[in-house]
Each structure stands twice: as C-alpha cells, then as structure tokens.
Design a protein around this motif. Sequence first.
Motif, PDB file in Angstrom:
ATOM      1  N   TYR A   7       2.915   7.649   9.919  1.00  0.00           N
ATOM      2  CA  TYR A   7       2.463   8.227   8.661  1.00  0.00           C
ATOM      3  C   TYR A   7       0.954   8.019   8.488  1.00  0.00           C
ATOM      4  O   TYR A   7       0.223   8.920   8.048  1.00  0.00           O
ATOM      5  CB  TYR A   7       3.199   7.595   7.489  1.00  0.00           C
ATOM      6  CG  TYR A   7       4.622   8.063   7.294  1.00  0.00           C
ATOM      7  CD1 TYR A   7       5.158   9.080   8.074  1.00  0.00           C
ATOM      8  CD2 TYR A   7       5.437   7.486   6.328  1.00  0.00           C
ATOM      9  CE1 TYR A   7       6.457   9.522   7.892  1.00  0.00           C
ATOM     10  CE2 TYR A   7       6.738   7.902   6.138  1.00  0.00           C
ATOM     11  CZ  TYR A   7       7.244   8.920   6.921  1.00  0.00           C
ATOM     12  OH  TYR A   7       8.542   9.339   6.735  1.00  0.00           O
ATOM     13  N   SER A   8       0.475   6.826   8.792  1.00  0.00           N
ATOM     14  CA  SER A   8      -0.937   6.516   8.629  1.00  0.00           C
ATOM     15  C   SER A   8      -1.810   7.395   9.535  1.00  0.00           C
ATOM     16  O   SER A   8      -2.856   7.901   9.102  1.00  0.00           O
ATOM     17  CB  SER A   8      -1.183   5.032   8.934  1.00  0.00           C
ATOM     18  OG  SER A   8      -2.548   4.710   8.805  1.00  0.00           O
TER      19      SER A   8
ATOM     20  N   TYR B 179       5.826   3.976   9.519  1.00  0.00           N
ATOM     21  CA  TYR B 179       4.651   3.915   8.623  1.00  0.00           C
ATOM     22  C   TYR B 179       3.349   3.986   9.414  1.00  0.00           C
ATOM     23  O   TYR B 179       2.336   4.469   8.905  1.00  0.00           O
ATOM     24  CB  TYR B 179       4.713   2.647   7.779  1.00  0.00           C
ATOM     25  CG  TYR B 179       5.826   2.699   6.757  1.00  0.00           C
ATOM     26  CD1 TYR B 179       5.680   3.442   5.597  1.00  0.00           C
ATOM     27  CD2 TYR B 179       7.027   2.026   6.960  1.00  0.00           C
ATOM     28  CE1 TYR B 179       6.702   3.514   4.664  1.00  0.00           C
ATOM     29  CE2 TYR B 179       8.052   2.090   6.048  1.00  0.00           C
ATOM     30  CZ  TYR B 179       7.892   2.836   4.890  1.00  0.00           C
ATOM     31  OH  TYR B 179       8.906   2.924   3.982  1.00  0.00           O
ATOM     32  N   GLN B 180       3.356   3.550  10.641  1.00  0.00           N
ATOM     33  CA  GLN B 180       2.170   3.696  11.486  1.00  0.00           C
ATOM     34  C   GLN B 180       1.933   5.170  11.818  1.00  0.00           C
ATOM     35  O   GLN B 180       0.793   5.643  11.804  1.00  0.00           O
ATOM     36  CB  GLN B 180       2.332   2.888  12.773  1.00  0.00           C
ATOM     37  CG  GLN B 180       1.108   2.927  13.674  1.00  0.00           C
ATOM     38  CD  GLN B 180       1.315   2.145  14.958  1.00  0.00           C
ATOM     39  OE1 GLN B 180       2.414   1.632  15.208  1.00  0.00           O
ATOM     40  NE2 GLN B 180       0.285   2.031  15.762  1.00  0.00           N
TER      41      GLN B 180
ATOM     42  N   LYS C 290       0.833  -1.193   0.000  1.00  0.00           N
ATOM     43  CA  LYS C 290       0.000   0.000   0.000  1.00  0.00           C
ATOM     44  C   LYS C 290       0.872   1.248   0.000  1.00  0.00           C
ATOM     45  O   LYS C 290       1.746   1.423   0.838  1.00  0.00           O
ATOM     46  CB  LYS C 290      -0.913   0.006   1.227  1.00  0.00           C
ATOM     47  CG  LYS C 290      -1.854   1.207   1.277  1.00  0.00           C
ATOM     48  CD  LYS C 290      -2.723   1.185   2.516  1.00  0.00           C
ATOM     49  CE  LYS C 290      -3.627   2.414   2.563  1.00  0.00           C
ATOM     50  NZ  LYS C 290      -4.480   2.434   3.779  1.00  0.00           N
TER      51      LYS C 290
ATOM     52  N   ASP D  45      -1.820  10.879   7.983  1.00  0.00           N
ATOM     53  CA  ASP D  45      -2.663  10.930   6.783  1.00  0.00           C
ATOM     54  C   ASP D  45      -4.141  11.041   7.149  1.00  0.00           C
ATOM     55  O   ASP D  45      -4.873  11.884   6.601  1.00  0.00           O
ATOM     56  CB  ASP D  45      -2.437   9.684   5.927  1.00  0.00           C
ATOM     57  CG  ASP D  45      -1.079   9.705   5.234  1.00  0.00           C
ATOM     58  OD1 ASP D  45      -0.408  10.747   5.280  1.00  0.00           O
ATOM     59  OD2 ASP D  45      -0.702   8.669   4.656  1.00  0.00           O
ATOM     60  N   HIS D  46      -4.602  10.178   8.042  1.00  0.00           N
ATOM     61  CA  HIS D  46      -6.017  10.169   8.407  1.00  0.00           C
ATOM     62  C   HIS D  46      -6.421  11.462   9.096  1.00  0.00           C
ATOM     63  O   HIS D  46      -7.542  11.958   8.899  1.00  0.00           O
ATOM     64  CB  HIS D  46      -6.307   8.968   9.305  1.00  0.00           C
ATOM     65  CG  HIS D  46      -6.171   7.660   8.598  1.00  0.00           C
ATOM     66  ND1 HIS D  46      -5.856   6.486   9.241  1.00  0.00           N
ATOM     67  CD2 HIS D  46      -6.295   7.332   7.290  1.00  0.00           C
ATOM     68  CE1 HIS D  46      -5.785   5.503   8.373  1.00  0.00           C
ATOM     69  NE2 HIS D  46      -6.062   5.992   7.174  1.00  0.00           N
TER      70      HIS D  46
ATOM     71  N   VAL E  85       1.577  10.462   2.265  1.00  0.00           N
ATOM     72  CA  VAL E  85       2.028  11.337   3.340  1.00  0.00           C
ATOM     73  C   VAL E  85       2.726  12.584   2.801  1.00  0.00           C
ATOM     74  O   VAL E  85       2.640  13.667   3.403  1.00  0.00           O
ATOM     75  CB  VAL E  85       2.958  10.552   4.300  1.00  0.00           C
ATOM     76  CG1 VAL E  85       4.249  10.135   3.606  1.00  0.00           C
ATOM     77  CG2 VAL E  85       3.262  11.370   5.548  1.00  0.00           C
TER      78      VAL E  85
ATOM     79  N   SER F 278       1.654   5.346   0.273  1.00  0.00           N
ATOM     80  CA  SER F 278       1.276   6.385   1.229  1.00  0.00           C
ATOM     81  C   SER F 278       1.245   7.734   0.534  1.00  0.00           C
ATOM     82  O   SER F 278       2.105   8.048  -0.293  1.00  0.00           O
ATOM     83  CB  SER F 278       2.260   6.426   2.399  1.00  0.00           C
ATOM     84  OG  SER F 278       1.992   7.521   3.245  1.00  0.00           O
TER      85      SER F 278
END
Length: 604
Positions: free
Chosen positions: A367-368, A364-365, A307, A371-372, A311, A309
């Motif tokens: 980043y997620s 990456y967590q 997936k 993003d949200h 970001v 990103s």
Amino acid sequence: MPRLRPIPRRHTISPRRSLGTAVALPATGNGGPGAAGLTMRASQTARPGDRRQQVLGSASGGVFGVQPADGELGARRSWASRTGAMLRYHWLAAVLIVAGTVLRVITWMAYHPAIFYIDSIKYLYRGWQGSDPLGYKVPLKILLAVGDLGTVTAFQHLWGLATGIAIYVLLVRRGVNRWLAALAMAPILLDAYQLQAEAMIMPDVLYEGMVVAAICILLWKPTSSYLSIVVSGLILGLGATVREVGLWMIAPAVVYLLGTRYLRTNRDDWYSAVLKSCIMCLAFLLPIVTYCSISYVESGHFRLSVKGSAVGRMAQAVDCATIKLPPRVRPMCPAPKYQAYSPDWLQHSSQSPLLRNTPQRGRYQIYSIFDHAVERQQPLRVVVSVLKDSIRLFALSRHSSIAITPISRWQFQHNLPSYTPEFVVCGSPFSSVKMTPTIGNHCATASDTGNIIVGIQPTHSSPVDEVLLKPSYGGKAQVDGPLASFLRDYQLYGGYTPGPLFLAFTLVGLLGSVLALAYRRRSSRVRHLALACLAFYVTALGLLLVADLYVFSWRYQDMALISLPPAGALGAAAVIEAFRYRRKVNQTAAELGSPTPTTTAPAT
C-alpha cells in the motif's frame, strides 16, 4: 514666580462614539444591602432611539439607562428583570436555544443506552486502537464512573448546546450583529446530523467543543494575554489526542497571533507576536508529547496513533493505464468499474482488488509503495478527486451514493444499528448478518431481545471475543419508536444545514479573509472582524480538507458546523462595516469640500 500645576484632563465620551458597556454598580439608598443592579456610568447618556440602551435601561429600572430614584432602585433592578431584558434583546438566539434543547431531549429519550458505531468498541474496551488516538477514553471513563452510557450522551448533548451558545456569545462580543450571530449558531443547534453525533459514542462532539472553546479563549480580547494563549494551546493540544486531525489547529492559532501584528489590531510588535506564537506552539505540543510518551511506555511506539493510509483515495484517483508500478504492486491497481466506489469501500471491502489481489503478509508495505507512486506521478488527479468530493458539502440534498461512505451510518434509524462483529443487537433485523455460535447463544430466546453483543479484538489480526455489553453501561437496547421515527423524518426531510447555505458561508468567509490580508490601514473595527473571520476560515479549510484527503464521509462534514457559519457571519460583518466606513469617509470629504482622502484612520 510659582509654578502652575497642570489641570488634569477630563475623560469624556464624544457624542459620535459608541456608548460603551454597562457596569454593575452596588445599589445605594433604599435598595437594601446586596441589591446590586445594572446601571450606566454618568458619562454614558443614551441617544434617543438607541435600542441597546433602551434594553439596558429597562433592565435597571430607568428609561434609556437613566438611573431611577433611590427609592425605586431595589425594587426595579431585580435579576428577573435583567434576564427578561436580555432575553427580549436576544430573543432569536433564545428561541434557537430552546428549539435545540427540545431536539436534544427528544434524541436522548429515543435511544437507550446510546448509538454505537464500529469504532465505539475501542473507546469502551481495551481493543485494537486503529488509526485514531484514544484521548476520548479519559472523559468517557470519568462519566461512566458516575453513570452509564446515557449519562455520556446527556453530557454530549449539553456539550453541543454549549458549543452553539459559545459561538453566538463570541460573535456578538466581536461586534457581529445579533441576527448574523444567531444565523451562525443555528446549524449546530438544529442540524440532525449533529444530534445523531451527540447520541453516538464517538469523539467528534467532544472535539468540536474543544476547538470552539480554544478559539473563544484566544479571540475573547483584542490582545490575547499569555494566560489565554497557554490555555488555548493546551486545549488544542488535548484536542489532537482526541482526533488526530487536530494537529492542523496550530495553523489558525499562529495565523491569528501573527495577524494581530500584520493588521495592527493591538499594540503588540513583531517580537511580541512571534513570542506569543512560540508560546502557543509549546503549549500545543505539551499534551501531544505527553500522550506520545505514554504510548511509548505502553506500546513501544512514540505516536498518537497507527499511521493511517490514503490508499483508498489513491486507488480512486489513479490512472492505471499510465502509472508506472512495480510488478508486485500492479495487480492491486483497480479497473475503472471499481473506481466508481468510495475510497472507504476500496480500502475495506473484501470485494475490492486492493484486498483480493494483495497478500495479507506485507500488504501495508505494498500500500505504501502504491501511495507514493500515485502522489509522485499523478498528484493533480489526487487533488481533483479530493476537491470533487469536497464540493458535495454544497449539494442541495444529501443522498446515498456508492462513491462515498454510506450516509445511513450517520442517519437516525428505527432500531439501534448493528455492525458485525463489533456491535450486534438481539432482535434487530441487522443481527442476522454473519451469525456466530456465540451470538446465537446470547440471542437464543425472546427474553434476550435487546441484548447488545460486542466483539473485542485486541489486535488487528487476533480473533474476536464476543461478550455481552457490561450491564453498568446501560443494559439492553431500547428504542422509542415514535420519537425515533420523528427524528428520522426530521433528518431526511430538511433537518440539516442546506448545501447552498454552506456555500454562502464559504464565499462570504473567503471575502472576509481577503479583507484580513488586504485591509491593513482602514477601519480598526473592520480589521478585527476580518482577522477573526480568517481564523475560523483557516480552521474550516484544514479540518475539512484533511479529512477529505482520506475519504469523504458526512461524519467529518460536521466540522463545517463549527467553522464555516462563524467565518461567514464574521466575513459579512466585516464587509458591511467596510462599506459603512467607506461611505462615512466619502460623506466627510464631501462636507469638507475636499477629494476623498487616500489615507485613513490610524491603526490602533
């Protein structure tokens, strides 16, 4: 009283209707066996001044399509004469095809074995997949089994040429004027950024051709057969395994199939239209599910790719002063001076606060979460950021800027570009960047000049294994200086599709798409043209905007070459035909002495 048998109705052609098409009939008389020619049906008499029929008539040896005497048939109706007549009629397209062929031959001769990019490594070797599917590896392995990387680029040049020709043939078949069709074909044949993409080991050109092939099969006839729908769906599904943005392509296919019923361009009812749409979806999903199943067996993940990103895009659009973030995420929110850079720089540069201010473990967590938060709290800023980048396509000139991915990656250079550690060319001015002991050993002497060192990384965090490019792939790098200089000058000084022309295609395509939604009970010809315009326009919106959502790159703008020009040509043809139809209705009403009718021709 005996019953009278009905007299069969003779099918004649109204003088006001079109003459139809020519058919190939076997020659008779003195033409000899196998001397087939292009002749006209007996009912297809030509109107004086009809240029199309003059061409067909000259091809068959007659005048205005009248069949000559038997003794002259075999001598006059030769393959060469038919080909010559066709080239004279489509002379502008022929000139563009020749020019495109010459440019591709020059490009193929200028760079050996090919032009490389950072992502080329994962298609040539078994390395880290990244955020792209690997369907491109299948045709790549087939071509490398019979040749080298030069064979691959030759195939991609031919594929790009065939893509342009397919666009022209489809548009002419759908009723577009051959001048407009040639204008729609010109960008993909002559654009230098397209030529550079064809010379590069990347999946973009293959995917372009697959999209055009699928659309041509689907739009070839007014009523799509179940076979054409299945084949088109399979090609689009395979395209999604080449580039993940291809998941969007089910949208224009279904829009077209449902639009045939909405606009009543054929005899399908809603049941048939919905059934065909479902068959299209099933055919589209089959290659995707197969690819994901193979991925699950090999990696334990049922997916097309890792997936990606967004970001970088979120970091460029965010307003750090007003957004609410958790304490561990707040340090990565960039200052305004960093937001002037491109999403690609923000996401990958070692100087970016996204990398400097976040730990590698759990990055990456974080980043997620970021993003949200931006998507939920500041969605309008994200939309504005994407649209601001999208309109760069319409700029009068193309130049480098820190706000976008470096444009030099997609421009011809005097040397093969190097990207340490993925690709390094010995002797290149770029090869001194991050020199390692392994690279130094492979580039130690003058005889090593031209050696190509590739850096293979099995996983994202694993060490890089630097080896020489396989000799079977083409050997040392060679660049023809004069040809490379010509291509670079051609690209920098106008050898690309200008932004205002893309803007014109976009606006006219939008108008044609509006006709498809509002022009339900008018001319059947207008409805056919407008519906095809809508299919290409929806294709352009998806392929361009989905890519721009992550990052603006001139690489992804090449998708405009296969979508916006055909949409613009079809839209222009639909608008012109709508005006002609309206004028004809007014003239007919005036001749009859009645007001302009509100009802129109019945749907077909």
